[in-house]
Design an enzyme around this catalytic site. Structure first.
Site: not given
Ligand code: GLN
Length: 547
Positions: A380, A519, A521
């Site tokens: 992310c 994600h 994970e």
């Molecule tokens: N802050 C980034 C976004 O909102 C990444 C979010 C995250 O890592 N879950 O896109």
């Protein structure tokens, strides 16, 4: 008819109610029953989505896009049952819906009160769902005696009265402190905790006691006598080397048998625990080890990255390897000597996060991984930073940045290779967002499909060309930069189904360099490690053999 099992906690928090509930769920499944687990959190936030990871640990995202408590992650990892939005509730959510009904006029003429209106709403939450499920396990967050928890305790008390005989079972988890000097386990805090429960009309059927040592028979009898439970229903929860030993340990302590006995259920079958025996074997006798650095923003609290930590452990299990995780604060890499800080690790992972603090440190760590051929996984925010790093240092876009960190106030001029996502497709539905939207529940959340590029590394890792992974982000790599970045040797190897949103970024000439917008994970399980984590640990293992 579904049987309800309520799990409450006493004495202190952090005793592992979530893991206990998850382990009981796993044991019931091993006996052939179907289960669902729900978490009821007494705090006033509507959901943990807007809470700092330092406050509350990781936010666990479900397939259907709910931002929930991290305990739902334990439930999924132990039972393999995918959690849903309807498995998690908080006082905030309960009160919101009561107040919304009041405004709509649903209670017209009535005075709205905690009993019965709030408690009815809690009972509705507990009761909703598939009644073909054999067991519904409901964990009440916090500890008995907390002011916010009272309506929840009252609701489950009422349910205990309303359900048929043997329809509900109450488990209370407490701590037996061990006094080293006298070599004694102390039962008094547990007695007080049960007294507190009984004062609000709840009597536990089963006591689970966290303890450093076996509970002597004498103490079990004392607990049984003072807490009004049968001695065989006093179940020890002894400290373990790994959380994944918990199902086997609870079985040995008689937890599943006690549950079935109290509910007057003849066991269908002996439990099939081969899955958990295999998990335990892999975890306690690894054949090798790797050292992985996790360069993140919330590293002071491991719970902030709970699922990543577990998924790395699972990746290790898939490779019969112990994963030594080193949590490094990305802020320390902003001014420190990156080479010195990162030398000696077999792989580097940059996890998700929000806000600018520490992101330049992440970019430096990613630059190190890319230029020194160290296996890298970006998740992310980690993927977004990898794209920024490559834009700056490969494609020569020196002011490449993210719109998340440039705003009206700081007036930073950047080339926004990561921009604020304003629209996307959810199935056939167009979702739109503005920066001025409210913050809660407005990210791109939940499971979305992605298409993987033929011949790419991720295509090989997953062994399929279409994947479905969970998302939680407000910003997105701009597809506009795909062409220029690919000219410099990187590949956008995964895209959303409509081809508009970059989902995966990789560098084919590197031994293992993958960034993912989602994600992975969240979907890893000890008995089914996520392919990206298995492959990442495998790459770390090859790296460790190089040195
Ligand atoms: N802050 C980034 C976004 O909102 C990444 C979010 C995250 O890592 N879950 O896109």
């Amino acid at each position: 008819m579904t049987k309800f099992i309520f799990i409450t906690g006493g004495v202190v928090s952090s005793l592992g109610k979530g893991l206990t509930s998850a382990s009981l769920g796993a044991l019931l499944i091993s006996r052939g029953y179907s289960v669902r687990l729900k978490k009821l959190d007494p705090y006033l936030n509507v959901d943990p989505g807007t809470m700092s990871p330092f406050e509350h640990g990781e936010v666990y995202v479900t397939d259907d896009g709910a931002e929930t408590d991290l305990d739902l992650g334990h439930y999924e990892r132990f039972t393999g049952v995918a959690a849903k939005a309807s498995d998690s509730v908080s006082s905030g959510k309960i009160y919101s819906s009561v107040l919304e009904k009041e405004r709509k006029g649903d209670y017209l003429g009535k005075t709205i009160q905690v009993i019965p209106h709030v408690t009815d709403e809690i009972k509705k939450f507990i009761n909703q769902g598939d009644d073909k499920i054999d067991f519904m396990l409901c964990e009440i967050g916090g500890t008995v005696g907390d002011i916010e928890g009272l309506p929840f305790f009252e609701a489950i008390r009422q349910l205990g009265q309303e359900k048929d005989n043997n329809g509900c079972l109450f488990i209370h988890l407490t701590l037996l402190p061990y006094i080293k000097a006298s070599g004694e386990l102390k039962t008094k805090p547990t007695q007080h905790s049960v007294k507190e429960l009984r004062s609000i009309g709840l009597t536990p059927d089963i006591l689970i006691c966290r303890t450093e040592i076996e509970i002597p028979e004498k103490e079990k009898e004392k607990l049984a006598l003072f807490c009004n439970v049968k001695p065989k229903n006093v179940i020890p929860a002894i400290d373990l080397r790994s959380i994944y030993e918990a199902p086997l340990s609870f079985h040995q302590s008689g937890l599943d048998t006690a549950v079935l006995n109290v509910l007057d259920i003849k066991p269908l079958d002996d439990p099939n625990l081969s899955l958990w025996k295999d998990v335990k074997r892999r975890i306690i006798s690894p054949e090798g080890e790797v050292r992985i650095a996790i360069v993140g923003k919330y590293t002071q609290l491991e719970d902030a990255y709970k699922s990543i930590s577990e998924a790395l452990t699972h990746g290790g299990m898939a490779n019969k390897t112990k994963v030594i995780k080193k949590w490094l604060d990305s802020e320390d890499l902003e001014s420190g000597n990156v080479e010195r800080i990162l030398e000696g690790y077999d792989a580097i992972l940059v996890p998700g996060g929000f806000g600018e603090r520490g992101t330049e440190g992440m970019i430096r760590a990613i630059n190190f991984a890319r230029t020194k051929s160290v296996p890298f996984l970006g998740i992310c925010l980690g993927m977004q930073m990898a794209v920024i790093e490559a834009s700056r240092n490969l494609a020569g876009i020196s002011d490449a940045g993210s719109e998340e960190f440039s705003n009206e106030l700081n007036k930073k001029t950047i080339t926004p290779v990561v921009y604020h996502l304003k629209k996307w497709l959810e199935g056939n539905r167009l979702v739109t967002r503005k920066l001025t939207d409210k913050k809660g529940g407005t990210m791109r959340l939940g499971a979305y499909d992605a298409v993987l590029k033929e011949g790419s590394k991720v295509r090989k890792v997953y062994g399929t060309n279409k994947i479905c992974e969970r998302h939680r982000h407000r910003y997105e790599v701009d597809i506009k930069y795909k062409k220029v970045l690919e000219e410099f040797g990187s590949v956008f190897s995964g895209l959303s189904q409509d081809g508009m949103l970059p989902e995966i970024f990789e560098i084919p000439s590197h031994p293992w360099f993958i960034g993912v917008q989602f994600h992975p994970e969240l979907k890893s399980r000890p008995f089914a490690p996520h392919p990206l984590f298995s492959a990442f640990v495998k790459a770390a293992l090859s790296q460790s053999r190089l040195v």
